[in-house]
Write a protein that holds these residues in place. Structure first.
Motif, mmCIF file in Angstrom:
data_model
loop_
_atom_site.group_PDB
_atom_site.id
_atom_site.type_symbol
_atom_site.label_atom_id
_atom_site.label_comp_id
_atom_site.label_asym_id
_atom_site.label_seq_id
_atom_site.Cartn_x
_atom_site.Cartn_y
_atom_site.Cartn_z
ATOM 1 N N SER A 68 0.831 -1.204 0.000
ATOM 2 C CA SER A 68 0.000 0.000 0.000
ATOM 3 C C SER A 68 0.864 1.252 0.000
ATOM 4 O O SER A 68 0.567 2.229 -0.680
ATOM 5 N N ASP A 197 -6.265 -0.508 -4.119
ATOM 6 C CA ASP A 197 -5.634 -1.107 -2.943
ATOM 7 C C ASP A 197 -6.573 -2.166 -2.370
ATOM 8 O O ASP A 197 -7.512 -1.833 -1.658
ATOM 9 N N GLU A 198 -6.314 -3.405 -2.685
ATOM 10 C CA GLU A 198 -7.158 -4.517 -2.245
ATOM 11 C C GLU A 198 -8.641 -4.200 -2.426
ATOM 12 O O GLU A 198 -9.397 -4.231 -1.454
#
Ligand SMILES: Nc1ncnc2c1ncn2[C@@H]1O[C@H](COP(=O)(O)OP(=O)(O)O)[C@@H](O)[C@H]1O
Ligand SMILES: [Mg+2]
Lengths: 276, 526
Positions: A68, A197-198
């Motif tokens: 991240s 991000d995910e």
């Protein structure tokens, strides 16, 4: 959904039709010797990574390895964290976006971001999408804005589901719909790069599958970087994969190669589930 | 299926633990309930005690006078301009007094009685009449009906607040006549037996103190004070009316527990008041002058208008300063300021400031605003400034809490679509935090509205006879009015004070109502 894309008058699609392009085209973003530290704690160690255009680059690795953090370097969201210091060069369109002269606000309009948890604004669906175009002055008239909102929602595959309730609040949607709304919101400001991000970690398998389909669609016109903790997901959606471990870039390459024939021992261990 | 192990749920130990836990639960619930019950009891006690006092100030008695506006009295030659008429309190008072003297001619020629009769109406009470006539001078020389508040003590008497009173209906009076000594004798077979037995019970209760009590016998407009009594005969001093008024009637006797010497109202005044009431000239009306009059030394004329306006002006100044400054300070501290030593020190100091006693702010205001800047004393401007300082920390703390409760993901979302930090705050964070911020602001203002001590120190306790027309005028405020009325000695101020407290509470309830409304309407919509 196919038809809507051919209909669109998007300028970014100019160029070759590289729909099925695999592997490395010319790099859209070139990261050179990126180091990130939070206060005294280093989180990223000297990472250099080219990111190709019109394809999906997956960042994988055990949690806390700095995926991240690295992703946030690409739109300078790390600027908002006071203790965070980034060094190194990130070249995009021939310019180092880490340069103090670069306006991060402008940068972020060209590098969109989708977060782990869906985070629509506490406003209507329409306003969620229209907000970006409004502040950037992208729409001259109300009709333009309406069209832009529709196009973004169509691209995010959400139009059919919400076209009758554009004025209801964005958070009245289901989790998967909210995440697609966030993707539409990112698309609406006409970015060239989309960071995720995910994006599916808070979603159920059905919603995840829809998002993955969508990502596959979007890569035809955007440069996409996705962080994921799911190796299957990385294998399914990405063309390039970079494996991070403890803040270092261990290995990068075509996704097929990483998953079938990793060069590094640590990569293999991680992929086969020996740690993570 | 036969060798199932014994159910582990039901052994003795588990049951014992369960019992203990349930007992603890019940105990805790009881503590909680009794705490709430205590709080509610305290609150309702407060409300009941204030309301029960204030209720008697909700109405008051006015006396009707039918007078001829004699120009010789109210607009004598040389003083007949409207401005003179408006100021001619003596003239108008004289009109009312002579009207009363006509009604009760017995008082004529007796200085004490004349003065006591004149006390039925407060001199200053004629001021509105004078002003009205001055505004409409064609009325001069005409007949006019005016209504003027009854003297506050007699008002209290009529409301039953002066003294306990025992009443008994007498038997039929066959004859009422004057005696040689100027008294009145009433006679009727067994007419006074009831009164006699009432006196006997009172004597049994309080002993000889019963002798000091006045016994008034009233029939229609006539009243006398009993001097001596037997079952068939009664002798009394006539206070109002004539002996013949009693003939053939069944008078009402009242025993006033408080002796005349200890009262502000004499037996004579009571007799006159009862007579006026019997004539239908006294009526009980809503006490609107409490809201339309300014302060006065006479309770029946006093009102809270100046204080209400003063409080509103003060709140206006406070709001205009404390709310924007508080919001800007909190937004800056929460959203923009770097986290470092300095901001930490500032934060701690703001929290400390919120705990500083309000009187200290009053001292500061007196020293700085009055002493250094030379702003006018007793002005809502200064009061508002002081209260703004007082509420500022409260507003800042509440606003920061509201801003903190906005999920950071919203800020990140805004930044990620290319909003600047400022846009993210103003477009997304503030709208979400808005209700919380305004809740804090209004609660802070509500606290400021009830503050007394700092206003006393900057002189807002002055007696203010005019409604302030601007924030720089001399003024007072509602809580200060409560304070100053509560320190008056006269009985009549008690219900008046309670009434002002009720007005103040209304303001506070309104403000809290707005808070509740904001909460319901806007809170947590994401
Ligand atoms: N805001 C922050 N402040 C301090 N340290 C942080 C912050 N964000 C992340 N880190 C640290 O940086 C490292 C990498 O974190 P992150 O990039 O979130 O990892 P990943 O996304 O791969 O799980 C972790 O050790 C984490 O503790
Ligand atoms: Mg992460």
């Amino acid at each position: 959904m196919e038809s809507t894309i051919t209909e669109s008058r998007e300028t970014i699609t100019a160029g070759t039709s590289m729909d099925e392009t695999e592997g490395l085209t010319y790099p859209r973003i070139e990261c050179k010797n990126i180091n990130v530290s939070y206060g005294d704690k280093r989180a990223i160690f000297d990472i250099s990574l080219p990111i190709p255009d019109r394809s999906v680059t997956a960042l994988i690795g055990p949690s806390g390895c700095g995926k991240s953090t690295f992703l946030r370097c690409l739109n300078r969201m790390n600027d908002t964290i006071e203790s965070c210091k980034v060094t190194g060069e990130i070249i995009m369109d021939g310019e180092n976006i880490n340069d103090p002269d670069i306006d991060p606000v402008l940068l972020r309009s060209r590098v969109g971001m989708v977060f782990q948890k869906p985070n629509p604004f506490p406003k209507s669906i329409f306003d969620n999408i229209a907000y970006g175009p409004r502040i950037h002055g992208l729409a001259a008239t109300r009709e333009d804005l309406d069209e832009m909102v529709e196009k973004s929602l169509r691209r995010a595959g959400l139009w059919e589901e919400v076209k009758d309730r554009l004025s209801s609040p964005g958070n009245s949607l289901s989790g998967g719909q909210q995440q697609r709304l966030c993707i539409a919101r990112a698309i609406a400001v006409r970015p060239e790069v989309i960071l995720m991000d995910e994006p599916c970690s808070a979603l159920d398998p059905v919603a995840t599958a829809r998002i993955e389909e969508l990502i596959d669609e979007l890569r035809k016109r955007y440069c996409i970087v996705i962080v994921t903790h799911s190796m299957q997901q990385a294998a399914r959606v990405s063309q390039r994969t970079a494996f991070f471990h403890l803040g270092e870039l261990v290995e990068m390459g075509d996704t097929d190669q990483i998953f079938t024939n990793p060069r590094e021992r640590r990569t293999e261990d991680y992929i086969t589930g020996r740690f993570g | 299926m036969t060798d199932v192990p014994p159910a582990p749920f039901r052994n003795e130990k588990a049951l014992k633990r369960l019992k203990k836990r349930r007992a603890a639960d019940t105990r805790f619930r009881l503590y909680g309930l009794s705490a709430i019950a205590f709080a509610l009891a305290a609150l309702s006690l407060l409300l009941v005690s204030i309301l029960s006092q204030a209720i008697s100030a909700a109405t008051y008695h006015v006396v009707r006078y039918d007078v001829v506006l004699d120009p010789a009295v109210i607009a004598p030659a040389g003083k007949d301009k409207p401005a003179d008429v408006a100021r001619n309190i003596d003239g108008f008072y004289e009109l009312l007094r002579s009207n009363l003297l006509q009604t009760f001619p017995d008082a004529q020629g007796n200085r004490l009685a004349t003065r006591q009769l004149g006390d039925l109406v407060t001199r200053l009470a004629v001021l509105p009449v004078a002003k009205a006539v001055a505004a409409n001078p064609t009325q001069i020389g005409q007949e006019l009906t005016v209504k003027v508040p009854l003297n506050d003590d007699l008002d209290l008497y009529l409301k039953g607040a002066v003294s306990p009173e025992a009443r008994v209906k007498l038997g039929a009076v066959e004859q009422g006549s004057e005696t040689a000594t100027g008294q009145v004798r009433l006679s009727g077979p067994n007419a006074f037996k009831g009164l006699q037995s009432l006196i006997a019970t009172q004597r049994a209760e309080v002993g000889d103190a019963a002798d000091a009590r006045s016994i008034l016998v009233t029939s229609g407009t006539a009243t006398g004070r009993v001097v001596s009594l037997s079952a068939d005969n009664l002798e009394m001093d006539l206070l109002a009316g004539s002996a013949s008024d009693f003939q053939g009637t069944r008078p009402l006797a009242r025993i006033i527990a408080l002796p005349e010497a200890q009262r502000n109202v004499s037996d004579k005044q009571i007799a006159w008041t009862l007579a006026l009431k019997d004539m239908g000239r006294i009526s009980r009306v809503p006490h609107t002058s409490l809201l339309t009059n300014t302060d006065s030394t006479y309770p029946e004329l006093a009102g809270a208008l100046a204080a209400i306006v003063g409080s509103l002006l003060t709140m206006l100044v406070t709001g205009f300063i404390a709310i924007p400054v508080g919001i800007f300070a909190s937004v800056y501290l929460e959203e923009f300021a770097p986290r470092n030593r300095l901001t930490e020190i500032i934060e701690v100091n703001i929290n400390n400031l919120a705990a500083v006693p309000s009187i200290v702010f009053g001292l500061l205001g007196a020293a700085v605003f009055l002493g250094f800047f030379g702003l006018p004393r007793s002005a809502p401007l200064v009061g508002g400034l002081v209260l703004a300082l007082l509420t500022l920390p409260t507003i800042i703390i509440a606003s920061r809490a509201a801003l903190k409760s906005v999920p950071p993901s919203i800020r990140a979302a805004a930044l990620a679509v290319g909003a600047s930090r400022m846009q993210s705050v103003f477009h997304h964070v503030l709208p979400v935090a808005g209700p919380g911020i305004f809740t804090g602001a209004i609660l802070g203002m509500a606290r400021a509205l009830g503050e007394t001590a700092p206003l006393l120190l900057i002189g807002m306790v002055a007696f203010v006879a005019d409604v302030p027309s601007g924030p720089a005028d001399e003024s007072t405020a509602l809580p200060v009015l409560v304070y100053s009325w509560a320190t008056h000695a006269e009985r009549a101020w008690e219900p008046m004070t309670a009434a002002v407290i009720v007005i103040l509470l209304m303001f506070l309830i309104t403000m809290n109502g707005i808070v509740v409304f904001l909460r319901r309407r806007f809170e947590r919509r994401w």
